[in-house]
Design an enzyme around this catalytic site. Structure first.
Site, mmCIF file in Angstrom:
data_model
loop_
_atom_site.group_PDB
_atom_site.id
_atom_site.type_symbol
_atom_site.label_atom_id
_atom_site.label_comp_id
_atom_site.label_asym_id
_atom_site.label_seq_id
_atom_site.Cartn_x
_atom_site.Cartn_y
_atom_site.Cartn_z
ATOM 1 N N ASP A 79 -37.155 7.508 48.713
ATOM 2 C CA ASP A 79 -38.232 6.589 49.121
ATOM 3 C C ASP A 79 -39.509 7.125 48.497
ATOM 4 O O ASP A 79 -39.524 8.213 47.906
ATOM 5 C CB ASP A 79 -38.337 6.570 50.657
ATOM 6 C CG ASP A 79 -39.454 5.670 51.156
ATOM 7 O OD1 ASP A 79 -39.612 4.555 50.623
ATOM 8 O OD2 ASP A 79 -40.203 6.082 52.066
ATOM 9 N N SER A 80 -40.613 6.382 48.692
ATOM 10 C CA SER A 80 -41.897 6.902 48.239
ATOM 11 C C SER A 80 -42.364 8.064 49.119
ATOM 12 O O SER A 80 -43.149 8.892 48.675
ATOM 13 C CB SER A 80 -42.939 5.783 48.268
ATOM 14 O OG SER A 80 -43.084 5.304 49.588
ATOM 15 N N TYR A 127 -45.777 2.790 47.017
ATOM 16 C CA TYR A 127 -45.130 1.993 45.980
ATOM 17 C C TYR A 127 -45.528 0.506 46.107
ATOM 18 O O TYR A 127 -45.404 -0.242 45.149
ATOM 19 C CB TYR A 127 -43.606 2.075 46.121
ATOM 20 C CG TYR A 127 -42.931 3.238 45.416
ATOM 21 C CD1 TYR A 127 -43.649 4.327 44.935
ATOM 22 C CD2 TYR A 127 -41.540 3.241 45.247
ATOM 23 C CE1 TYR A 127 -42.990 5.383 44.300
ATOM 24 C CE2 TYR A 127 -40.889 4.279 44.610
ATOM 25 C CZ TYR A 127 -41.614 5.347 44.140
ATOM 26 O OH TYR A 127 -40.958 6.375 43.513
ATOM 27 N N CYS A 131 -35.710 2.357 50.248
ATOM 28 C CA CYS A 131 -37.021 1.809 49.917
ATOM 29 C C CYS A 131 -36.828 0.341 49.542
ATOM 30 O O CYS A 131 -36.106 0.040 48.587
ATOM 31 C CB CYS A 131 -37.598 2.595 48.745
ATOM 32 S SG CYS A 131 -39.091 1.879 48.054
ATOM 33 N N GLU A 134 -48.272 7.458 56.648
ATOM 34 C CA GLU A 134 -48.285 8.718 55.892
ATOM 35 C C GLU A 134 -49.455 9.612 56.333
ATOM 36 O O GLU A 134 -49.418 10.829 56.151
ATOM 37 C CB GLU A 134 -48.344 8.451 54.383
ATOM 38 C CG GLU A 134 -47.079 7.809 53.808
ATOM 39 C CD GLU A 134 -45.903 8.773 53.607
ATOM 40 O OE1 GLU A 134 -46.119 9.997 53.551
ATOM 41 O OE2 GLU A 134 -44.747 8.281 53.511
ATOM 42 N N CYS A 155 -39.736 -2.863 55.153
ATOM 43 C CA CYS A 155 -40.191 -1.611 54.531
ATOM 44 C C CYS A 155 -39.667 -0.498 55.425
ATOM 45 O O CYS A 155 -39.809 -0.577 56.656
ATOM 46 C CB CYS A 155 -41.717 -1.567 54.467
ATOM 47 S SG CYS A 155 -42.386 0.052 54.005
ATOM 48 N N HIS A 208 -40.647 2.381 56.029
ATOM 49 C CA HIS A 208 -41.652 3.090 56.821
ATOM 50 C C HIS A 208 -41.880 2.442 58.199
ATOM 51 O O HIS A 208 -42.248 3.122 59.153
ATOM 52 C CB HIS A 208 -43.015 3.071 56.105
ATOM 53 C CG HIS A 208 -43.195 4.116 55.053
ATOM 54 N ND1 HIS A 208 -42.634 4.023 53.804
ATOM 55 C CD2 HIS A 208 -43.906 5.278 55.058
ATOM 56 C CE1 HIS A 208 -42.989 5.084 53.084
ATOM 57 N NE2 HIS A 208 -43.747 5.855 53.824
HETATM 58 N N1 DGL Z 1 -40.831 2.600 52.217
HETATM 59 C C1 DGL Z 1 -40.892 1.824 51.039
HETATM 60 C C2 DGL Z 1 -40.390 0.431 51.241
HETATM 61 O O1 DGL Z 1 -39.448 0.273 51.977
HETATM 62 C C3 DGL Z 1 -42.115 1.998 50.165
HETATM 63 C C4 DGL Z 1 -43.431 1.818 50.825
HETATM 64 C C5 DGL Z 1 -44.603 2.146 49.907
HETATM 65 O O2 DGL Z 1 -44.638 3.231 49.344
HETATM 66 O O3 DGL Z 1 -45.484 1.264 49.761
HETATM 67 O O4 DGL Z 1 -40.845 -0.517 50.658
#
Ligand code: DGL
Length: 278
Positions: A13-14, A45, A76, A153, A185, A187
């Protein structure tokens, strides 16, 4: 037993979003060994272009191939939406994305489906396309939420500002009377306590993390790659600052991970992640 059954599953992931997938792996496939990578020098990302994401993903998978993984899970959504189709045939191990398993789960639960995601995932229409391909009558509303990843984050989940931001993103979906909300996402699952205070209990929350791991289990079985012995401790790597990742991720892992710095060819500095974390 084939050598590759013992190999690790690569998960990336990012940043800390992919830990929601890692936790599902621990729960559903505790015998598997994992290599986790967070591209923290280049997060978020969600505001990147498709060509940047494809380049980052290609680099990460090339490194994971050198580390001899037997499968990669893109933990991700942004990578799954923008890069999966482009790169999947370039590697000789299976590469799984989160969008299709998430879309399949969503249509099993509802007909009026909200998807919260990064702006890049929303702009790609990946969820709408996947959901309506399975269930053409399902209605789908996608909302890009650029502020969530930096807040997570920065460890600001319980900050009142985060709840305010969440209300702004969720209100348009609530006005549409959604019956299902997809975490588009990885996150965002970390924000569950915030969402639960805003959403009515009638809205079903779908976490694609749980379904991608089910899909991974099936794929491992089909390919004869399931590990049954000798589980290794998870290896963690980041492109940015290992100490920040260690401190932040402890709350979701329940232990302090040992995190290595990984030098990918095109990561020039970790200044960006430091900026958003300051
Ligand atoms: N967690 C990632 C996703 O599912 C990336 C989020 C990001 O870095 O913007 O899209």
């Amino acid at each position: 037993m084939r050598e590759s059954q013992h190999s690790r599953i690569g998960v990336f992931d990012s940043g800390v979003g992919g830990l929601t997938v890692l936790r599902e792996l621990y729960r559903q496939l505790p015998k598997e060994s994992i290599l986790y990578f967070g591209d923290t020098a280049r997060l978020p990302y969600g505001d990147r272009s498709p060509s940047e994401i494809i380049q980052f993903v290609r680099e990460i998978l090339t490194w994971m191939a050198q580390e001899n993984v037997k499968m990669v899970i893109m933990a991700c959504n942004t990578s799954s939406a923008l890069a999966l189709e482009a790169i999947r045939d370039e590697f000789n191990f299976p590469v799984l994305g989160v969008i299709l398993p998430g879309a399949r789960a969503a249509v099993r639960h509802g007909k009026r489906i909200g998807v919260i995601s990064t702006p890049a995932t929303a702009a790609s229409n990946a969820y709408r396309n996947a959901i309506q391909e399975i269930s053409p009558n399902a209605e789908v509303w996608q909302v890009g939420c650029p502020k969530f990843v930096p807040l997570i984050e920065q460890n600001r989940i319980y900050d009142p500002h985060t709840k305010e931001v969440a209300r702004q993103y969720l209100n348009p979906l609530l006005e549409k009377n959604i019956d299902t909300l997809v975490y588009g996402c990885t996150h965002y699952r970390h924000l569950k306590p915030v969402f639960q205070e805003i959403l009515p209990a009638t809205v079903q929350l779908i976490d694609p993390a749980s379904y991608v791991v089910k899909a991974a289990q099936k794929e491992l079985e089909i390919l004869g790659l399931t590990n049954s012995t000798l589980t290794l401790p998870t290896r963690f790597g980041v492109s940015g600052c290992p100490e920040i990742f260690t401190q932040l991720s402890q709350q979701w892992l329940g232990f302090l991970p040992n995190v290595e710095k990984i030098y990918l060819p095109s990561v020039v500095s970790s200044s960006f992640s430091m900026e958003i974390l300051d």
